[in-house]
Design a protein around this motif. Structure first.
Motif: not given
Length: 124
Positions: A42-49
C-alpha cells in the motif's frame, strides 16, 4: 503484515506459473516476490516496501539486481502474457460481438462494426 509466499491466492499462482519457463528457479522466486509484494503493498511501491510485505523476503539488493541486471527478457514476458490474454479473451469477444450485431437495428447501408472494450483489473 508480511505474507508467506505459500499463501498466494490460487489465481495469482496460476498467473505466475504461466511465466515459469522464462525464469531460472531463483529468478522465479524473485518474480513471485515482486508480484505478491506489488499486490500487497500500500502506498509507495519501493523495493523495501515490496520486501516488507513478504515474510521470507530476499534482500533489497537482491530484488534490485533481479529487476536491473538479471538475464531475463522483459519482451518475452510481454509476448507470453499477450498471447495468453488473447487466447483467453478471443471467445468472449466473439460472443459479445455477435450479441452486438444481432442487437443492431436493421438500416440501409453498411452496418457499424461492433466495438468490444475490456479491462484488466488486479485486486488483492
Amino acid at each position: 503484515m508480511p505474507q508467506p509466499i505459500i499463501c498466494l491466492d490460487e489465481e495469482v499462482c496460476h498467473f505466475a506459473e504461466r511465466f515459469r519457463s522464462a525464469f531460472s528457479k531463483p529468478q522465479y522466486q524473485y518474480f513471485v516476490t515482486v508480484l505478491l509484494g506489488l499486490l500487497e503493498c500500500e502506498g509507495k511501491r519501493t523495493l523495501s516496501g515490496i520486501a516488507s510485505k513478504i515474510a521470507q523476503s530476499p534482500s533489497v539488493s537482491g530484488l534490485s539486481r533481479f529487476l536491473a541486471v538479471a538475464p531475463w527478457d522483459q519482451q518475452a514476458l510481454v509476448v507470453m502474457w499477450l498471447e495468453h490474454f488473447r487466447t483467453e479473451m478471443q471467445s468472449l469477444v466473439e460472443v459479445e460481438r455477435e450479441q452486438q450485431r444481432t442487437a443492431q437495428p436493421k438500416r440501409r447501408g453498411r452496418p457499424k462494426q461492433p466495438l468490444v472494450t475490456g479491462y484488466v483489473i488486479l485486486s488483492p
